[in-house]
Design a protein around this motif. Structure first.
Motif, PDB file in Angstrom:
ATOM      1  N   ASP A  54       8.143  -5.719  -0.905  1.00 52.37           N
ATOM      2  CA  ASP A  54       8.087  -4.286  -1.166  1.00 52.37           C
ATOM      3  C   ASP A  54       9.435  -3.710  -0.752  1.00 52.37           C
ATOM      4  OD1 ASP A  54       7.541  -1.629  -1.468  1.00 52.37           O
ATOM      5  OD2 ASP A  54       6.046  -1.508   0.130  1.00 52.37           O
ATOM      6  N   ASN A  75       5.870   1.611   9.036  1.00 55.54           N
ATOM      7  CA  ASN A  75       4.857   0.624   8.662  1.00 55.54           C
ATOM      8  C   ASN A  75       5.520  -0.530   7.923  1.00 55.54           C
ATOM      9  OD1 ASN A  75       2.123   1.922   9.359  1.00 55.54           O
ATOM     10  ND2 ASN A  75       3.157   3.555   8.243  1.00 55.54           N
ATOM     11  N   TYR A  77       4.159  -3.200   6.828  1.00 53.26           N
ATOM     12  CA  TYR A  77       3.268  -3.827   5.844  1.00 53.26           C
ATOM     13  C   TYR A  77       2.403  -2.785   5.157  1.00 53.26           C
ATOM     14  CZ  TYR A  77       4.544  -7.867   8.673  1.00 53.26           C
ATOM     15  OH  TYR A  77       5.253  -8.812   9.361  1.00 53.26           O
ATOM     16  N   ARG A  78       2.018  -3.095   3.912  1.00 52.15           N
ATOM     17  CA  ARG A  78       0.991  -2.318   3.205  1.00 52.15           C
ATOM     18  C   ARG A  78      -0.146  -3.264   2.871  1.00 52.15           C
ATOM     19  NH1 ARG A  78       2.102   0.021  -1.681  1.00 52.15           N
ATOM     20  NH2 ARG A  78       3.977  -1.183  -2.102  1.00 52.15           N
ATOM     21  N   ALA A  89      -7.008   3.383   5.734  1.00 54.06           N
ATOM     22  CA  ALA A  89      -5.844   3.170   4.870  1.00 54.06           C
ATOM     23  C   ALA A  89      -6.198   2.495   3.553  1.00 54.06           C
ATOM     24  CB  ALA A  89      -4.802   2.329   5.607  1.00 54.06           C
ATOM     25  N   THR A  92      -5.066   3.806   0.028  1.00 50.01           N
ATOM     26  CA  THR A  92      -3.647   3.827  -0.353  1.00 50.01           C
ATOM     27  C   THR A  92      -3.309   2.710  -1.331  1.00 50.01           C
ATOM     28  OG1 THR A  92      -3.001   2.461   1.566  1.00 50.01           O
ATOM     29  CG2 THR A  92      -2.990   4.849   1.856  1.00 50.01           C
ATOM     30  N   HIS A  93      -4.104   1.640  -1.360  1.00 50.53           N
ATOM     31  CA  HIS A  93      -3.818   0.541  -2.290  1.00 50.53           C
ATOM     32  C   HIS A  93      -4.071   0.952  -3.740  1.00 50.53           C
ATOM     33  CE1 HIS A  93      -2.281  -3.020  -0.497  1.00 50.53           C
ATOM     34  NE2 HIS A  93      -2.937  -3.872  -1.257  1.00 50.53           N
ATOM     35  N   LYS A 111       7.857  -5.104   3.756  1.00 49.57           N
ATOM     36  CA  LYS A 111       9.108  -4.395   3.478  1.00 49.57           C
ATOM     37  C   LYS A 111      10.268  -5.226   4.010  1.00 49.57           C
ATOM     38  CE  LYS A 111       6.553  -0.071   3.598  1.00 49.57           C
ATOM     39  NZ  LYS A 111       6.305   1.222   4.270  1.00 49.57           N
ATOM     40  N   ASN A 137      -0.504   2.938   9.924  1.00 45.67           N
ATOM     41  CA  ASN A 137      -1.279   2.924   8.686  1.00 45.67           C
ATOM     42  C   ASN A 137      -2.030   1.609   8.558  1.00 45.67           C
ATOM     43  OD1 ASN A 137      -2.078   4.237   6.251  1.00 45.67           O
ATOM     44  ND2 ASN A 137      -0.746   2.865   5.103  1.00 45.67           N
ATOM     45  N   THR A 138      -1.326   0.499   8.661  1.00 40.34           N
ATOM     46  CA  THR A 138      -1.968  -0.813   8.761  1.00 40.34           C
ATOM     47  C   THR A 138      -1.366  -1.537   9.965  1.00 40.34           C
ATOM     48  OG1 THR A 138      -0.385  -1.765   7.189  1.00 40.34           O
ATOM     49  CG2 THR A 138      -2.488  -1.004   6.315  1.00 40.34           C
TER      50      THR A 138
END
Length: 362
Positions: A54, A75, A77-78, A89, A92-93, A111, A137-138
């Motif tokens: 990302d 953050n 990671y997502r 969270a 958000t996906h 990221k 967030n995660t």
């Protein structure tokens, strides 16, 4: 809440969500159905994790929420492999055309340029330091961090810049970074929260399948506290009719393991989470599913969710008031209701990066 949402009741080993229901932005939906071969209830087997790059343009995200104690987050990671079914969270996906269900916990983004971006943003002439909440967030210490080490590298930057940071995790992996966090805490630059939802190992395995076991989290609190790091226990979320009976025992356990403060958040059901939770309840605790949902609605004015500031974290009504009073009495009895000491911002300095490793000399 639509009870028809609880259709794809496959058992994916090691995963929290029951289905991969379509996100709210998609034009088409899909549903499992029984074709007569008896396969709809089959164990779906193991769902492998996919990790994708990302490339972000910025790494510090700012917010103006009046009921959150920090105004910026980082953050790395997502998505989150812990698979906690209640995770706020998850929706958000859907921004990526993915599901808030199984996609959220199996299709992850990292990221890769996070460290470079953080250095750049902290070094801007107009940057004003305030506490960065790392991984809010995660979870910044979810399983993929063992190999990726992004959180470790971000912490090294914050350490070198003498920048205040707060961390919240349910992973024992944070113990790996005590060598950075302990001296920062001693200098008034770091604080840590450990999230623990239940002491029931069986319930935890179903509700947060790839997170550390309850005992591992307690042991992590003890390790952090023994290293001189102040620990806050977050009993989050409290789910009425499922784990609210554990409030007092949970708080006693975290106090015994070194936590000096505690907080809680009530279960929230925004967007896709309401249907994911219902699916999970019907699958894992069918005898309590209706009661849990009815209690949640009672605390939200008859709705599945109320996003009103301050109310969204605590809820309202008799049940919410009772939980608040029980929690308040318990932390007062355990002497865990002291105000948070503000972290220091006056030590911040920009570090010149000459291509080598930054000096870590807090």
């Amino acid at each position: 809440m639509d009870t028809n949402a609880a259709q794809e009741r496959f058992e994916h080993r090691g995963r929290g969500a029951v289905s991969n229901q379509t996100g709210r932005y998609e034009k088409q939906t899909h549903h499992a159905f029984d074709d007569g071969w008896g396969t709809i209830e089959d164990d779906a087997g193991r769902l492998e994790t996919v990790l994708m790059k990302d490339t972000a343009r910025k790494i510090i995200t700012y917010n103006k929420s009046p009921d959150i104690s920090f105004d910026r987050t980082v953050n790395p990671y997502r998505g989150c492999e812990h698979g906690c079914i209640y995770c706020f969270a998850r929706p958000t996906h859907t921004w990526e055309g993915l599901s808030a269900g199984l996609d959220f916990e199996s299709k992850l983004f990292y990221k890769e340029n996070a460290v470079e971006l953080l250095k750049r943003e902290l070094s801007k002439p107009d940057y004003v330091p305030r506490v960065i909440a790392l991984g809010m967030n995660t979870d910044a210490y979810q399983p993929v961090e063992r190999e990726q080490r992004l959180t470790r590298e971000l912490l090294e930057v914050l350490y070198a810049y003498r920048h205040p940071v707060s961390l919240l995790t349910k992973s024992a992996l944070i113990q790996r970074d005590i060598d950075l966090i302990a001296p920062m805490a001693k200098a008034g630059l770091a604080r840590v929260g450990v999230s623990i939802t239940t002491l029931d190992r069986t319930l935890s395995r179903k509700m947060e399948p790839r997170a550390a076991t309850p005992q591992k989290r307690l042991d992590t609190m003890r390790a952090l506290a023994d290293a001189g790091i102040p620990v806050t226990a977050m009993t989050a979320p409290i789910i009425p009719g499922l784990n609210d009976h554990e409030i007092e025992s949970l708080l006693e356990a975290v106090s015994d393991h070194g936590a000096t403060r505690a907080g809680y958040v009530m279960l929230r059901l925004p967007y896709e989470i309401k249907d994911l939770i219902l699916e999970w309840l019907v699958q894992h605790v069918p005898d309590r599913a209706a009661r849990v949902i009815n209690l949640v609605r009672e605390m939200r004015g008859g709705k599945d969710y109320d996003a009103t500031w301050h109310e969204r974290m605590r809820g309202g009504g008799p049940m919410a008031d009772l939980i608040s009073k029980r929690f308040g009495r318990a932390i007062a009895k355990l002497d865990m209701n002291h105000p948070v000491e503000p972290l220091r911002t006056d030590l911040f300095r920009v570090v010149e990066d000459r291509g080598g490793q930054m000096r870590l000399d807090v």
